[in-house]
Write a protein that holds these residues in place. Sequence first.
Motif, PDB file in Angstrom:
ATOM      1  N   ALA A  69       0.839  -1.202   0.000  1.00  0.00           N
ATOM      2  CA  ALA A  69       0.000   0.000   0.000  1.00  0.00           C
ATOM      3  C   ALA A  69       0.876   1.256   0.000  1.00  0.00           C
ATOM      4  O   ALA A  69       0.585   2.223  -0.712  1.00  0.00           O
ATOM      5  N   PHE A  70       1.947   1.231   0.765  1.00  0.00           N
ATOM      6  CA  PHE A  70       2.852   2.381   0.808  1.00  0.00           C
ATOM      7  C   PHE A  70       3.442   2.652  -0.570  1.00  0.00           C
ATOM      8  O   PHE A  70       3.441   3.786  -1.040  1.00  0.00           O
ATOM      9  N   ILE A  76     -17.207  -4.512   0.026  1.00  0.00           N
ATOM     10  CA  ILE A  76     -16.698  -5.884   0.009  1.00  0.00           C
ATOM     11  C   ILE A  76     -16.505  -6.339  -1.438  1.00  0.00           C
ATOM     12  O   ILE A  76     -15.511  -6.994  -1.756  1.00  0.00           O
ATOM     13  N   GLU A  77     -17.438  -5.957  -2.300  1.00  0.00           N
ATOM     14  CA  GLU A  77     -17.322  -6.244  -3.736  1.00  0.00           C
ATOM     15  C   GLU A  77     -15.972  -5.767  -4.275  1.00  0.00           C
ATOM     16  O   GLU A  77     -15.272  -6.495  -4.979  1.00  0.00           O
ATOM     17  N   GLU A  78     -15.636  -4.525  -3.941  1.00  0.00           N
ATOM     18  CA  GLU A  78     -14.371  -3.937  -4.399  1.00  0.00           C
ATOM     19  C   GLU A  78     -13.169  -4.655  -3.788  1.00  0.00           C
ATOM     20  O   GLU A  78     -12.162  -4.869  -4.459  1.00  0.00           O
ATOM     21  N   ILE A  79     -13.270  -5.014  -2.529  1.00  0.00           N
ATOM     22  CA  ILE A  79     -12.144  -5.638  -1.834  1.00  0.00           C
ATOM     23  C   ILE A  79     -11.849  -7.023  -2.394  1.00  0.00           C
ATOM     24  O   ILE A  79     -10.706  -7.344  -2.701  1.00  0.00           O
ATOM     25  N   THR A 101     -11.192   0.559   2.058  1.00  0.00           N
ATOM     26  CA  THR A 101     -11.601  -0.388   1.017  1.00  0.00           C
ATOM     27  C   THR A 101     -10.397  -0.773   0.171  1.00  0.00           C
ATOM     28  O   THR A 101     -10.163  -1.949  -0.114  1.00  0.00           O
ATOM     29  N   TRP A 102      -9.628   0.219  -0.222  1.00  0.00           N
ATOM     30  CA  TRP A 102      -8.426   0.003  -1.036  1.00  0.00           C
ATOM     31  C   TRP A 102      -7.400  -0.830  -0.257  1.00  0.00           C
ATOM     32  O   TRP A 102      -6.840  -1.784  -0.776  1.00  0.00           O
ATOM     33  N   LEU A 103      -7.176  -0.488   1.002  1.00  0.00           N
ATOM     34  CA  LEU A 103      -6.213  -1.201   1.842  1.00  0.00           C
ATOM     35  C   LEU A 103      -6.654  -2.635   2.092  1.00  0.00           C
ATOM     36  O   LEU A 103      -5.850  -3.570   2.006  1.00  0.00           O
ATOM     37  N   TYR A 104      -7.937  -2.856   2.395  1.00  0.00           N
ATOM     38  CA  TYR A 104      -8.438  -4.205   2.638  1.00  0.00           C
ATOM     39  C   TYR A 104      -8.329  -5.062   1.381  1.00  0.00           C
ATOM     40  O   TYR A 104      -8.109  -6.262   1.471  1.00  0.00           O
ATOM     41  N   LYS A 105      -8.503  -4.453   0.227  1.00  0.00           N
ATOM     42  CA  LYS A 105      -8.362  -5.209  -1.021  1.00  0.00           C
ATOM     43  C   LYS A 105      -6.925  -5.701  -1.172  1.00  0.00           C
ATOM     44  O   LYS A 105      -6.682  -6.847  -1.543  1.00  0.00           O
ATOM     45  N   ILE A 106      -5.970  -4.842  -0.870  1.00  0.00           N
ATOM     46  CA  ILE A 106      -4.558  -5.237  -0.925  1.00  0.00           C
ATOM     47  C   ILE A 106      -4.292  -6.357   0.078  1.00  0.00           C
ATOM     48  O   ILE A 106      -3.655  -7.367  -0.244  1.00  0.00           O
ATOM     49  N   ALA A 107      -4.804  -6.209   1.301  1.00  0.00           N
ATOM     50  CA  ALA A 107      -4.595  -7.225   2.339  1.00  0.00           C
ATOM     51  C   ALA A 107      -5.282  -8.537   1.958  1.00  0.00           C
ATOM     52  O   ALA A 107      -4.709  -9.621   2.150  1.00  0.00           O
ATOM     53  N   LEU A 152      -4.795 -14.088   0.237  1.00  0.00           N
ATOM     54  CA  LEU A 152      -5.198 -15.141  -0.702  1.00  0.00           C
ATOM     55  C   LEU A 152      -3.991 -15.692  -1.455  1.00  0.00           C
ATOM     56  O   LEU A 152      -3.895 -16.905  -1.673  1.00  0.00           O
ATOM     57  N   GLY A 153      -3.088 -14.812  -1.852  1.00  0.00           N
ATOM     58  CA  GLY A 153      -1.874 -15.255  -2.538  1.00  0.00           C
ATOM     59  C   GLY A 153      -1.053 -16.183  -1.665  1.00  0.00           C
ATOM     60  O   GLY A 153      -0.559 -17.219  -2.125  1.00  0.00           O
TER      61      GLY A 153
END
Length: 191
Positions: free
Chosen positions: A57-58, A153-156, A72-78, A83-84
């Motif tokens: 994120a940084f 949640i959709e976006e994440i 939302t953006w941060l949770y998507k990255i996390a 998952l990876g």
Amino acid sequence: MRFKEDHHYIEKTLQGNMNAYGQLILKHEKHVFTLALRILKNREEAQEAAQDAFMKAFHALKTFQRNSKFTTWLYKIAYNEALGRLRKSKNHAIQLDEIGDLASDSADYLDGLKSLQLAERKDLIRRGLDAIKPAESAVLTLFYLEEQSIKEIEEIVGLTSSHVKILLHRGRKNLLDALRNITNSELIHLL
């Protein structure tokens, strides 16, 4: 500690103030860790995933478009980082690790019996979330504990609204079944 709005810290970070990004981490670290833990079901892996998510994120902060919330953006990255890691790991064994404090600080003011009941409920819910599929656990965590909307949640998670709703429905059903199995199993052992 009282935090300012995320956009304040983002602007300061983009201007070169690393302490501002540290404040963003402090503000969101428990939530990011809890989301990773719901997916990975391993405390150490979740801590590493959370750290990697904050690093990603940084490095991508300049690309953050303010048409969605920072969380939302941060949770998507996390979510994607966890998952990876889950895909890379061959061992998906369920491990019962403790999670960060999900209850409010008001638990400190409850008497001993109520505190014990709260701890038992938290442990039971944690064990139930650990027993269901990671995707269901993550969506339930985002919706109920992180109070994210279906749209967020959709976006994440990168799924359609109807798929998120299906995961929520199945997750609630499977969590209820898991909780019943856990409590029935414990009752049998007591007899």
